[in-house]
Motif scaffolding. Sequence first.
Motif, PDB file in Angstrom:
ATOM      1  N   PHE A 135       1.891  -6.813 -10.408  1.00  0.00           N
ATOM      2  CA  PHE A 135       0.981  -7.871 -10.847  1.00  0.00           C
ATOM      3  C   PHE A 135       0.499  -7.466 -12.233  1.00  0.00           C
ATOM      4  O   PHE A 135       0.616  -6.297 -12.594  1.00  0.00           O
ATOM      5  CB  PHE A 135      -0.215  -7.985  -9.899  1.00  0.00           C
ATOM      6  CG  PHE A 135       0.163  -8.377  -8.508  1.00  0.00           C
ATOM      7  CD1 PHE A 135       0.575  -9.669  -8.234  1.00  0.00           C
ATOM      8  CD2 PHE A 135       0.113  -7.458  -7.470  1.00  0.00           C
ATOM      9  CE1 PHE A 135       0.927 -10.031  -6.949  1.00  0.00           C
ATOM     10  CE2 PHE A 135       0.461  -7.816  -6.181  1.00  0.00           C
ATOM     11  CZ  PHE A 135       0.871  -9.114  -5.921  1.00  0.00           C
ATOM     12  N   VAL A 168      -1.221  -4.090 -12.676  1.00  0.00           N
ATOM     13  CA  VAL A 168      -1.121  -3.268 -11.471  1.00  0.00           C
ATOM     14  C   VAL A 168       0.316  -3.235 -10.987  1.00  0.00           C
ATOM     15  O   VAL A 168       0.948  -4.280 -10.846  1.00  0.00           O
ATOM     16  CB  VAL A 168      -1.964  -3.860 -10.316  1.00  0.00           C
ATOM     17  CG1 VAL A 168      -2.034  -2.872  -9.172  1.00  0.00           C
ATOM     18  CG2 VAL A 168      -3.335  -4.251 -10.781  1.00  0.00           C
ATOM     19  N   GLU A 210      -4.914   3.424   2.201  1.00  0.00           N
ATOM     20  CA  GLU A 210      -6.234   3.116   1.661  1.00  0.00           C
ATOM     21  C   GLU A 210      -6.301   1.693   1.127  1.00  0.00           C
ATOM     22  O   GLU A 210      -5.288   1.019   1.007  1.00  0.00           O
ATOM     23  CB  GLU A 210      -6.539   4.058   0.486  1.00  0.00           C
ATOM     24  CG  GLU A 210      -6.759   5.489   0.853  1.00  0.00           C
ATOM     25  CD  GLU A 210      -7.241   6.243  -0.372  1.00  0.00           C
ATOM     26  OE1 GLU A 210      -6.440   6.430  -1.294  1.00  0.00           O
ATOM     27  OE2 GLU A 210      -8.421   6.626  -0.396  1.00  0.00           O
ATOM     28  N   ASN A 211      -7.498   1.283   0.746  1.00  0.00           N
ATOM     29  CA  ASN A 211      -7.675  -0.034   0.126  1.00  0.00           C
ATOM     30  C   ASN A 211      -6.873  -0.094  -1.176  1.00  0.00           C
ATOM     31  O   ASN A 211      -6.990   0.784  -2.022  1.00  0.00           O
ATOM     32  CB  ASN A 211      -9.145  -0.299  -0.201  1.00  0.00           C
ATOM     33  CG  ASN A 211     -10.001  -0.421   1.045  1.00  0.00           C
ATOM     34  OD1 ASN A 211     -11.096   0.111   1.096  1.00  0.00           O
ATOM     35  ND2 ASN A 211      -9.493  -1.103   2.047  1.00  0.00           N
ATOM     36  N   ALA A 259      -3.615   0.087  -1.331  1.00  0.00           N
ATOM     37  CA  ALA A 259      -2.382   0.868  -1.259  1.00  0.00           C
ATOM     38  C   ALA A 259      -1.153  -0.033  -1.314  1.00  0.00           C
ATOM     39  O   ALA A 259      -0.073   0.412  -1.695  1.00  0.00           O
ATOM     40  CB  ALA A 259      -2.355   1.699   0.014  1.00  0.00           C
ATOM     41  N   GLY A 260      -1.319  -1.305  -0.929  1.00  0.00           N
ATOM     42  CA  GLY A 260      -0.198  -2.232  -1.002  1.00  0.00           C
ATOM     43  C   GLY A 260       0.234  -2.806   0.336  1.00  0.00           C
ATOM     44  O   GLY A 260       1.271  -3.458   0.417  1.00  0.00           O
ATOM     45  N   LYS A 261      -0.568  -2.613   1.371  1.00  0.00           N
ATOM     46  CA  LYS A 261      -0.187  -3.081   2.708  1.00  0.00           C
ATOM     47  C   LYS A 261      -0.049  -4.606   2.747  1.00  0.00           C
ATOM     48  O   LYS A 261       0.977  -5.146   3.176  1.00  0.00           O
ATOM     49  CB  LYS A 261      -1.242  -2.642   3.739  1.00  0.00           C
ATOM     50  CG  LYS A 261      -1.488  -1.143   3.760  1.00  0.00           C
ATOM     51  CD  LYS A 261      -2.547  -0.761   4.760  1.00  0.00           C
ATOM     52  CE  LYS A 261      -3.929  -1.302   4.449  1.00  0.00           C
ATOM     53  NZ  LYS A 261      -4.524  -0.786   3.213  1.00  0.00           N
ATOM     54  N   THR A 302       0.232  -6.671   0.310  1.00  0.00           N
ATOM     55  CA  THR A 302       1.276  -7.130  -0.602  1.00  0.00           C
ATOM     56  C   THR A 302       2.633  -7.046   0.081  1.00  0.00           C
ATOM     57  O   THR A 302       3.440  -7.970  -0.007  1.00  0.00           O
ATOM     58  CB  THR A 302       1.261  -6.284  -1.891  1.00  0.00           C
ATOM     59  OG1 THR A 302      -0.047  -6.308  -2.435  1.00  0.00           O
ATOM     60  CG2 THR A 302       2.249  -6.809  -2.897  1.00  0.00           C
ATOM     61  N   GLN A 308      -4.723 -11.158   6.295  1.00  0.00           N
ATOM     62  CA  GLN A 308      -6.023 -10.502   6.286  1.00  0.00           C
ATOM     63  C   GLN A 308      -7.145 -11.517   6.048  1.00  0.00           C
ATOM     64  O   GLN A 308      -8.203 -11.437   6.664  1.00  0.00           O
ATOM     65  CB  GLN A 308      -6.020  -9.450   5.172  1.00  0.00           C
ATOM     66  CG  GLN A 308      -7.248  -8.587   5.124  1.00  0.00           C
ATOM     67  CD  GLN A 308      -7.071  -7.465   4.113  1.00  0.00           C
ATOM     68  OE1 GLN A 308      -6.125  -7.466   3.331  1.00  0.00           O
ATOM     69  NE2 GLN A 308      -7.967  -6.517   4.129  1.00  0.00           N
ATOM     70  N   GLU A 334      -4.832  -6.374   9.634  1.00  0.00           N
ATOM     71  CA  GLU A 334      -6.204  -6.119  10.065  1.00  0.00           C
ATOM     72  C   GLU A 334      -6.747  -7.184  11.018  1.00  0.00           C
ATOM     73  O   GLU A 334      -7.782  -7.781  10.758  1.00  0.00           O
ATOM     74  CB  GLU A 334      -7.127  -5.990   8.843  1.00  0.00           C
ATOM     75  CG  GLU A 334      -6.680  -4.856   7.939  1.00  0.00           C
ATOM     76  CD  GLU A 334      -7.721  -4.485   6.902  1.00  0.00           C
ATOM     77  OE1 GLU A 334      -8.916  -4.676   7.183  1.00  0.00           O
ATOM     78  OE2 GLU A 334      -7.338  -4.013   5.829  1.00  0.00           O
ATOM     79  N   SER A 351      -7.515  -6.396  -3.558  1.00  0.00           N
ATOM     80  CA  SER A 351      -7.130  -6.251  -2.159  1.00  0.00           C
ATOM     81  C   SER A 351      -8.355  -6.543  -1.294  1.00  0.00           C
ATOM     82  O   SER A 351      -9.490  -6.482  -1.764  1.00  0.00           O
ATOM     83  CB  SER A 351      -6.630  -4.845  -1.903  1.00  0.00           C
ATOM     84  OG  SER A 351      -7.706  -3.956  -1.710  1.00  0.00           O
ATOM     85  N   GLY A 353     -12.704  -3.960   6.811  1.00  0.00           N
ATOM     86  CA  GLY A 353     -11.578  -3.844   5.890  1.00  0.00           C
ATOM     87  C   GLY A 353     -11.696  -2.716   4.889  1.00  0.00           C
ATOM     88  O   GLY A 353     -10.846  -2.575   4.023  1.00  0.00           O
TER      89      GLY A 353
END
Lengths: 346, 507
Positions: free
Chosen positions: B16, B19, B40-41, B43-45, B47, B88, B169, B404, B432
């Motif tokens: 992005f 990023v 972690e927040n 991290a790319g989950k 995405t 999410q 989540e 995120s 979250g």
Amino acid sequence: MSYPDLPAKGPSGDIVGKPRRNTAATRFYLTNEFGLIALIVLFALAFQFATDGFFSPFNLFSLGRIAAVNIMIGLAMMVVVITGGLNLAVGAIGVCAAMTCGYLIEVVGLPWPIAILSAVALGAMLGFINGWTSVRTGLHSFIITLATMSIFFGVMIFLTRAESYRALPPVFAAFGRMKLLGIFSPLLLVSLMAALFLGYLYNLTAVGREMLAAGAKPEAAEMSGINVGRIFIYCHMLSGALAACAALMLVARNGAAIPSMAGQLGQDWLLIAFLGPVLGGTLLTGGKASVLGTCLGAFLVTMLTSGLLLLQLGDFWIQSFLGLLLLAAVLMDKTRRTFLARRNMA
Amino acid sequence: MASEIAFQATGIEKSFPGVKALKGVSLTLKTHSIHALLGENGAGKSTLIKIITGVHHPDAGRLILEGQEVHFASPREAIAHRVGVVHQERNLIPRFSVAENIHLEQLGASLLKPVDYANLNKQAARWLEALGLDIDPRTPVSRLSVAKMQLVEIAKALSLRSRVLLLDEPTASLTPSETDLLFSFLRKLRDSGASLLFVSHKLEEAQELCDSVTVLRDGSNACESRPMEGLGRQDIVRLMIGRAEGDGGWRKRDTPPGVPPAIELKNVETSLGHANVNLHVRKGEIVGLYGLVGAGRTELAKCILGQFPLTAGTVEIDGKPAKIRSVGEALHIHRVGYVSEDRKGEGLVLMHSVLGNAGITVWRPLSALLGFLTDRLVRHKVTPYIEKLEVKTPSLAQTVANLSGGNQQKISVAKWLAAGVKILLVDEPSVGIDIKTKAYLHDLLRELADNGTAILLITSDMPEMILLADRILVMNDYRLQGQLINDGSYAGMSEGIMNLIHRSEAA
Ligand SMILES: Nc1ncnc2c1ncn2[C@@H]1O[C@H](COP(=O)(O)OP(=O)(O)OP(=O)(O)O)[C@@H](O)[C@H]1O
Ligand SMILES: [Mg+2]
């Protein structure tokens, strides 16, 4: 951005160097402001070739005078559009304010500065009626201002018996005729001041920020301690005051306060009122204002109208053309946003 | 049961502006299996999940579904291949009914045939029942609490009977009881051959439910599709954050008995159905308010803030009766703040920047003559909190919608930490948020309390409640059931809480 700390800290906040600069540049070329400047230059050149005397001092002067009023009308609409609402009564409020000014000077005999201030105050008050009613009833301002447009205009016609005030002090007409550097109308300065004021409001004051937040997401704004209802009323009052200013500038241009100066019910102002903000990139759903864009948009429309008139196109054709332009602007904005979303740039 | 490869992603990359979210990530899902995706927040989950389901398109990499390479141009195509997802963020249409939302993807089947609402509601009721959700399928979604919306969203994904089901989540705002129900249902799905991907920041849950795990760190694989067996909590944490967990454990905090209540509710009844609510929070105290989904905790907070009228009783602030009619009055007159549980609906202005959101509560107090206010001033005020919570953003000018989920949540909390209120109602603050930042958030909340802020903590996260609260009030069905003094022992406290809840249900 003086925020050097964070991206470096989270190791994955990697700033991707080169692509970023590219997208930033692409982004600028995709802004409404850039597009408008390009169009203005393009059409100016086209009209220069196609018409006689588009760049003559006389034409530039009259162009500036009309643009000044149109910019003010665009701004009057913009300040309500950012709430996600609209104000169909801009024209009606403007005419009411102008007629009040004429009445106070000619009949009551007040000095003109006081009359002008009272007229602007009346504009704000009529705006208050719009805002208060729409906040209190919870109805969309579309319905409310559609109704008040007729009411305000009707009452005005009844009270003035549709008579004009033509014996205004000569300062009005003199201001309208005045030329700076041979080509600029001082009316442009008035619009410039209004634009600077709004720029200041939205970027450097708490109220302005609250207006944008409330317009973008009223629920979140309310739950963050913003009194959304009151803020929306302020926006409508501001709109009324700016509409009054636009009408007073028109009085200066005409040298008289005329009930029909904005057409039946003030509707002649509506197209230009929407064209400015929409071309300028103000979101109709609220939450984003572009003061510069609105000014450029209004200027572009004025220039097109004037150029087409010089080309001897009928007024009827010009209206249709402006309508098409509004449609095209909305569609283009939609395409642009889809494009940005596709490329994940917005 | 034979388990075979159901889905594979290899070398996925995605950038992005500003990023690089994924830098060559791989993942293998098997049938008859529940796979954990941790990190972690930022991290790319999410995405990765959006790429698998056709929301985003990868810059590089391949997606292989049952041996065939696939390119989903849109979420619809993924659904057509029976790849289902619970995102999410909530994506329900508020004015539509629960049943309509559940069947949204199947509604438009034939243009002119009228929708068979009776059948629709019956179908929906089945899914709701399976998840233990006791609501009428005709209820408009806008009337549901966040947790119930989450369950509806899950029901919606289940109704598609997907072969591959991705859950981002799903348990974030559920209490343990709803979570248990959901898990037993997911296990049934697994046994029938589906392959599931499960994202959560609650590691206990992931360890309990999942049989294999992939960990992402900064957009790369910290481990790829390995069995969960043999991995301890500390091992997973080390994979996620590159080091072991710091222990921010329970700390006994004493508020001297002489300290007067900062806020006190006396015999409060509300139009929403609360009755006989008596509670107080003293200066410097953290009082927990626990209850199952639908117990009326968020609703009580909203009544205190004047969003719904009190029908009897009084709210006293600093010993004086207070009539609060809006959050604005609460914030600017009584210095009361409220961290909303619903960050998307009422916590954030998603289309505005990080700075525009984090500073919203301090604009007014910071502004000088004529409301004059510069970004600099706001930045100065909010940056400490944004840094302390490690918000991951390319800049303060980034649009919040592009962060995120966990990072959005941090902004929604940070703006109230920055507000400097005397009384803070905190509703599900760590939904979250990853374990590392959660510890920082807990530190910040304790610090606030140590400095004299009275905190009323509403959370469905039992460990969090037991870690933070000095006293725990238990609410069920809009009534307070009792109070427990927290001694910091998880087993004892959670049993005490459940006893209070069930006693009232038996009665
Ligand atoms: N549409 C977008 N535009 C710009 N950046 C984005 C966008 N979506 C995600 N990102 C960035 O990509 C990175 C990964 O985000 P992602 O949502 O996948 O994280 P996550 O692992 O799901 O985190 P969380 O646990 O907080 O939900 C983040 O740094 C985020 O800011
Ligand atoms: Mg996520």
